[in-house]
Design an enzyme around this catalytic site. Sequence first.
Site, PDB file in Angstrom:
ATOM      1  N   ALA A   1      34.242  39.471-103.687  1.00 21.38           N
ATOM      2  CA  ALA A   1      34.694  40.530-104.609  1.00 21.38           C
ATOM      3  C   ALA A   1      35.534  41.534-103.844  1.00 21.38           C
ATOM      4  CB  ALA A   1      33.491  41.251-105.221  1.00 21.38           C
TER       5      ALA A   1
ATOM      6  N   THR B   1      25.713  46.167-107.549  1.00 18.96           N
ATOM      7  CA  THR B   1      25.855  47.444-106.852  1.00 18.96           C
ATOM      8  C   THR B   1      25.222  48.589-107.623  1.00 18.96           C
ATOM      9  OG1 THR B   1      27.522  49.126-106.266  1.00 18.96           O
ATOM     10  CG2 THR B   1      28.177  47.531-107.891  1.00 18.96           C
TER      11      THR B   1
ATOM     12  N   TYR C   1      35.525  49.354-110.366  1.00 21.41           N
ATOM     13  CA  TYR C   1      34.716  48.518-109.463  1.00 21.41           C
ATOM     14  C   TYR C   1      33.304  48.337-110.027  1.00 21.41           C
ATOM     15  CZ  TYR C   1      31.617  47.353-105.634  1.00 21.41           C
ATOM     16  OH  TYR C   1      30.627  46.775-104.884  1.00 21.41           O
TER      17      TYR C   1
ATOM     18  N   PHE D   1      34.049  64.768 -96.958  1.00 18.59           N
ATOM     19  CA  PHE D   1      34.546  64.940 -98.334  1.00 18.59           C
ATOM     20  C   PHE D   1      33.570  65.802 -99.142  1.00 18.59           C
ATOM     21  CE2 PHE D   1      36.394  60.451 -97.656  1.00 18.59           C
ATOM     22  CZ  PHE D   1      37.563  60.958 -97.123  1.00 18.59           C
TER      23      PHE D   1
HETATM   24  N1  UDP Z   1      32.505  60.139 -96.612  1.00 21.63           N
HETATM   25  C1  UDP Z   1      33.085  61.199 -95.951  1.00 21.63           C
HETATM   26  N2  UDP Z   1      34.160  60.939 -95.135  1.00 21.63           N
HETATM   27  C2  UDP Z   1      34.664  59.684 -94.952  1.00 21.63           C
HETATM   28  C3  UDP Z   1      34.050  58.597 -95.620  1.00 21.63           C
HETATM   29  C4  UDP Z   1      32.972  58.872 -96.463  1.00 21.63           C
HETATM   30  O1  UDP Z   1      32.662  62.357 -96.086  1.00 21.63           O
HETATM   31  O2  UDP Z   1      35.643  59.510 -94.215  1.00 21.63           O
HETATM   32  C5  UDP Z   1      31.351  60.393 -97.494  1.00 21.63           C
HETATM   33  C6  UDP Z   1      31.597  59.984 -98.944  1.00 21.63           C
HETATM   34  O3  UDP Z   1      32.193  61.050 -99.652  1.00 21.63           O
HETATM   35  C7  UDP Z   1      30.173  59.664 -99.424  1.00 21.63           C
HETATM   36  C8  UDP Z   1      29.487  59.165 -98.151  1.00 21.63           C
HETATM   37  O4  UDP Z   1      30.279  59.589 -97.062  1.00 21.63           O
HETATM   38  O5  UDP Z   1      29.531  60.853 -99.820  1.00 21.63           O
HETATM   39  C9  UDP Z   1      29.381  57.644 -98.121  1.00 21.63           C
HETATM   40  O6  UDP Z   1      30.659  57.111 -98.401  1.00 21.63           O
HETATM   41  P1  UDP Z   1      31.028  55.579 -98.240  1.00 21.63           P
HETATM   42  O7  UDP Z   1      32.489  55.438 -98.531  1.00 21.63           O
HETATM   43  O8  UDP Z   1      30.532  55.084 -96.909  1.00 21.63           O
HETATM   44  O9  UDP Z   1      30.143  54.838 -99.325  1.00 21.63           O
HETATM   45  P2  UDP Z   1      30.041  55.045-100.925  1.00 21.63           P
HETATM   46  O10 UDP Z   1      28.909  56.017-101.126  1.00 21.63           O
HETATM   47  O11 UDP Z   1      31.364  55.547-101.418  1.00 21.63           O
HETATM   48  O12 UDP Z   1      29.715  53.690-101.403  1.00 21.63           O
END
Ligand code: UDP
Length: 335
Positions: free
Chosen positions: A80, A122, A146, A213
Amino acid sequence: MADLKAPLLITGGAGYIGSHTVQYLLKQGERLVVLDNLVFGHREALPEGVVFVEGDMADAALMERVFAEHRPEAVLHFAAFAYVGESVTDPLKYYRNNLAAPLTLLETMSKFGCHRFIFSSTCATYGDPVKVPIDETHPQAPVNPYGASKWMLERVLRDCERAWGLKSVFLRYFNASGCDAEGRIGEDHDPETHLIPRVLMVAKGEIEKMTIFGTDYPTPDGTCIRDYIHVNDLASAHALALEYLRGGGETTAVNLGTGRGFSVKEIIATAEEVTGKTIPVEYGERRAGDPAELICDPAKAKAVLGWEAVNKEPRSHIESAWKWMTGPRGGRYEG
Ligand code: UDP
């Protein structure tokens, strides 16, 4: 000639979670046929001893040949696309690959009488949580294509059960992370967007700094909380789901997580301890579509599959990922 037991067909077996599960199942003595189109998978991630077929599950002639030759007993479906952000800007790509393409695979399964399906679903099928921890009865209201593509395929699988007796387990993963401790296989996404590998890329000097973020979430330190589940724990859950179906289990959905949440800041602090490096950070805007907190209720996984995560602390995920990233391959299969 001794009777060989029927193999398992693993779609997406050369990808991150697929390859860890392949390694696990092979050690358990299963016969494996891996189908992967290598768009994101890596041929080098596959060990000796598996049959590899390069191609796509939407290719009806290929599916026919694979099923006629190998007569798989069950399908473990990992293949996927999984970039949430891209799914928002290019939804049709996600519906085509994650929803439409498996229909050809399912048609072939029906034709050949293959009635067991383990599906990489998921927690994104739940959308914004209305309560945490999240159990399997939580409403499913995905907030991006997704999650929607995975949720819709769950529906399709339920309909196939009614129509021709397909039995499925929907494994709803929380945040997959970590790598096999031996360091032979690991996580190699291009682009890499996930928190733990990105933090380690900063520690390694491949990226200058980490952007967090959002720091104004309603959580103790203001950053998002996630339930990080080790990829080898996901692998063991697949093996148990297979036993469940072999034992005559009905179609069911199972959440896979530890039941514990960790914030972005906690992950970064642990990565600093593990690597011994200072990880520079900057505070950025919230990423669209990120819920404040996603934590799994793993009770059903234990009750139905007898499964429980072994790696409950993200430290072991980070340690194993760091080993992969600083090992002979440097965290990359090619070049
Ligand atoms: N995150 C972040 N900076 C990054 C990548 C991710 O702050 O460069 C944060 C994102 O906003 C989330 C957490 O880390 O709150 C996990 O993100 P990831 O993309 O690993 O997995 P998701 O929860 O989106 O499946």
